[in-house]
Design a protein around this motif. Structure first.
Motif, PDB file in Angstrom:
ATOM      1  N   UNK A 189      -0.061  -0.457 -40.736  1.00 15.20           N
ATOM      2  CA  UNK A 189      -1.000   0.230 -40.059  1.00 15.20           C
ATOM      3  C   UNK A 189      -0.571   1.382 -39.302  1.00 15.20           C
ATOM      4  N   UNK A 190      -1.620   1.841 -39.385  1.00 15.86           N
ATOM      5  CA  UNK A 190      -0.818   4.060 -38.880  1.00 15.86           C
ATOM      6  C   UNK A 190      -1.217   3.401 -37.376  1.00 15.86           C
ATOM      7  N   UNK A 191      -0.259   4.077 -37.032  1.00 15.48           N
ATOM      8  CA  UNK A 191      -0.075   4.647 -34.799  1.00 15.48           C
ATOM      9  C   UNK A 191      -1.886   4.963 -34.531  1.00 15.48           C
ATOM     10  N   UNK A 192      -2.148   4.958 -33.949  1.00 14.01           N
ATOM     11  CA  UNK A 192      -3.312   5.432 -33.287  1.00 14.01           C
ATOM     12  C   UNK A 192      -4.299   4.414 -31.849  1.00 14.01           C
ATOM     13  N   UNK A 193      -4.941   5.250 -31.620  1.00 13.15           N
ATOM     14  CA  UNK A 193      -5.895   4.125 -31.062  1.00 13.15           C
ATOM     15  C   UNK A 193      -6.721   2.605 -31.710  1.00 13.15           C
ATOM     16  N   UNK A 194      -6.357   1.232 -31.198  1.00  8.17           N
ATOM     17  CA  UNK A 194      -7.367   0.855 -31.382  1.00  8.17           C
ATOM     18  C   UNK A 194      -7.874   0.068 -30.613  1.00  8.17           C
ATOM     19  N   UNK A 195      -9.481  -0.891 -30.974  1.00  7.37           N
ATOM     20  CA  UNK A 195      -9.522  -1.196 -29.901  1.00  7.37           C
ATOM     21  C   UNK A 195      -9.614  -2.515 -29.643  1.00  7.37           C
ATOM     22  N   UNK A 239     -12.683  -5.991 -23.264  1.00 10.10           N
ATOM     23  CA  UNK A 239     -12.413  -5.146 -24.339  1.00 10.10           C
ATOM     24  C   UNK A 239     -12.054  -3.485 -24.201  1.00 10.10           C
ATOM     25  N   UNK A 240     -10.838  -2.548 -24.508  1.00 11.49           N
ATOM     26  CA  UNK A 240      -9.918  -1.614 -23.794  1.00 11.49           C
ATOM     27  C   UNK A 240      -8.985  -1.275 -25.658  1.00 11.49           C
ATOM     28  N   UNK A 241      -9.024  -0.057 -25.397  1.00 14.60           N
ATOM     29  CA  UNK A 241      -8.182   0.869 -26.237  1.00 14.60           C
ATOM     30  C   UNK A 241      -6.722   0.550 -25.292  1.00 14.60           C
ATOM     31  N   UNK A 242      -6.043   0.450 -26.961  1.00  9.67           N
ATOM     32  CA  UNK A 242      -4.716   0.293 -27.226  1.00  9.67           C
ATOM     33  C   UNK A 242      -3.807   1.292 -27.795  1.00  9.67           C
ATOM     34  N   UNK A 243      -2.945   1.861 -27.524  1.00 11.96           N
ATOM     35  CA  UNK A 243      -2.853   3.127 -28.126  1.00 11.96           C
ATOM     36  C   UNK A 243      -1.163   1.902 -29.045  1.00 11.96           C
ATOM     37  N   UNK A 244      -1.293   1.938 -30.481  1.00 11.23           N
ATOM     38  CA  UNK A 244      -0.520   1.620 -31.282  1.00 11.23           C
ATOM     39  C   UNK A 244       0.384   2.353 -31.949  1.00 11.23           C
ATOM     40  N   UNK A 245       1.748   2.487 -32.266  1.00  8.74           N
ATOM     41  CA  UNK A 245       2.666   3.540 -33.072  1.00  8.74           C
ATOM     42  C   UNK A 245       2.511   2.951 -34.254  1.00  8.74           C
ATOM     43  N   UNK A 246       2.690   3.442 -35.133  1.00 10.62           N
ATOM     44  CA  UNK A 246       3.169   2.708 -36.698  1.00 10.62           C
ATOM     45  C   UNK A 246       3.354   1.541 -36.307  1.00 10.62           C
ATOM     46  N   UNK A 247       2.604   0.626 -37.562  1.00 10.22           N
ATOM     47  CA  UNK A 247       3.858  -0.419 -37.801  1.00 10.22           C
ATOM     48  C   UNK A 247       3.579  -1.311 -39.404  1.00 10.22           C
TER      49      UNK A 247
END
Ligand code: AVJ
Ligand code: FE
Length: 365
Positions: free
Chosen positions: A175-181, A197-205
């Motif tokens: 899963x590429x890093x970025x903003x996910x709802x 419901x809200x946005x979270x920032x994820x690093x690539x994992x």
């Protein structure tokens, strides 16, 4: 009622474990919750048994004391359940639900969905306890189909053990890093802890496409001396599942269940990986396989989302927020499909393994 049909009153009233309620408590609690929210709150009626309700309050009465409470038992319990259900149906007839109703409890039928979900979740809790009952097999004959429900759905709910097929080669989803709802959308039924419901920032994992198997867990035990899952016993050179009084060989290809968060975390570290965060799980869940064998432990504590509002009562979620509990995602074989959804957050203490809980590993990409 189908779940407990094979049991007699003594078995319903018995305290089987200090961390699980007697079945009679769950049954009375389900009915009392329905009476409280629908018959009393919506229908404006007086309670059927006066002050009885306080013995069914889950916060006031922790599981280990529920066996000693003056709760309803035997015929009295069954009569109360039937009386509540009759009143519920009565109230239902005079009630307006829909998107424009002012009362948020009734808007879009929230309270009905809540009561259904509540009962279905207690079915799963009762199934946890039923693993302790020697010879228990669910009473299929007592089940009835509700409108729109297929026989397959009913059977799936009662299936032992999990049988969904596992893909042969374990591999990972990147899963590429970025903003996910994440979280539940504003409309439709969900618990307060899934909102907003809200946005979270994820690093690539990376996350494993499939859950950890019994075979992999045995390797971990052999390498580290880690504790076996609950209900496992050594048998000659191998392991057997002794839940419900059976002695069934452990299938090395099936996903492991009945492990604690501590065991799950230990496994992941041993494998050179880690548990996913709950948001990593939610972002990836569209591509995962084997979801629904067992709840999947995450590394996340059970915390409020930004802008959280308790609804309809603080004791459903809010009182559990903090770093005591860990979040589980997904569903187990004992979870009714109606309460399984990507945003659903389950939680338990890190040392507990009576829930149908398994492991899926992740790692930084
Ligand atoms: C979501 C399973 C942790 O059992 O405490 C039942 C569900 N809440 N009645 C629990 C619940 C109120 C809850 N879990
Ligand atoms: Fe409850």
């Amino acid at each position: 009622m189908a779940l407990v049909e094979p049991l007699d009153d003594e078995q319903l009233n018995r305290v089987w474990s200090p961390i699980l309620s007697p079945l009679a408590w769950d049954l009375g609690h389900i009915a009392n919750f329905e009476e409280l929210w629908l018959v009393q709150r919506i229908g404006g009626r007086e309670p059927l048994r006066g002050e009885l309700g306080r013995f069914y309050d889950a916060i006031e009465n922790p599981r280990k004391v529920r066996g000693e409470l003056p709760i309803l038992r035997d015929e009295e319990l069954r009569a109360y359940m039937a009386d509540v259900r009759e009143r519920t149906l009565d109230v239902l007839e005079g009630v307006e639900i829909g998107p424009d109703v002012e009362d948020p409890l009734l808007r879009d039928g929230f309270v009905y969905e809540m009561l259904l979900a509540h009962e279905l979740q207690h079915d799963e809790t009762m199934l946890q306890l039923l693993q302790l009952v020697p010879g228990y097999e669910p009473g299929r004959g007592a089940g009835h189909l509700s409108p729109g429900q297929t026989p397959g759905q009913l059977a799936r709910r009662f299936e032992y053990p999990p049988v969904r097929e596992m893909p042969r080669t374990p591999d990972t989803v990147v899963v590429k890093g970025g903003s996910y709802e994440v979280g539940a959308p504003a409309n439709g039924f969900a618990y307060d802890n899934e909102r907003p419901r809200h946005m979270v920032e994820l690093e690539s994992f990376e996350i494993d496409r499939t859950p950890v198997t019994n075979g992999a867990y045995v390797s971990y035990m052999e390498a580290t001396g880690a504790e076996p899952p609950l209900y496992w016993e050594r048998d000659g050179g191998g392991w057997v599942d002794v839940s419900r009084g059976r002695r069934e060989p452990i299938d090395p290809a099936a996903p492991v269940i009945h492990v604690s968060w501590e065991q799950a975390d230990g496994f992941a570290r041993w494998a050179g990986k880690r548990l996913p965060t709950e948001f990593e799980w939610e972002a990836a869940c569209g591509q995962l396989e084997g979801v629904g064998h067992g709840w999947e432990w995450t590394s996340s504590h059970f915390l409020a989302y930004p802008g959280f509002e308790a609804f309809p009562y603080r004791e459903y979620s809010e009182v559990f927020f903090g770093d005591e509990y860990r979040v589980l995602r997904g569903a187990s074989w004992a979870t009714h499909p109606r309460v399984a959804r990507p945003s659903f957050r389950n939680w338990d203490l890190p040392q507990r393994s009576q829930i149908f809980s398994g492991i899926r590993c992740a790692r930084d990409a």
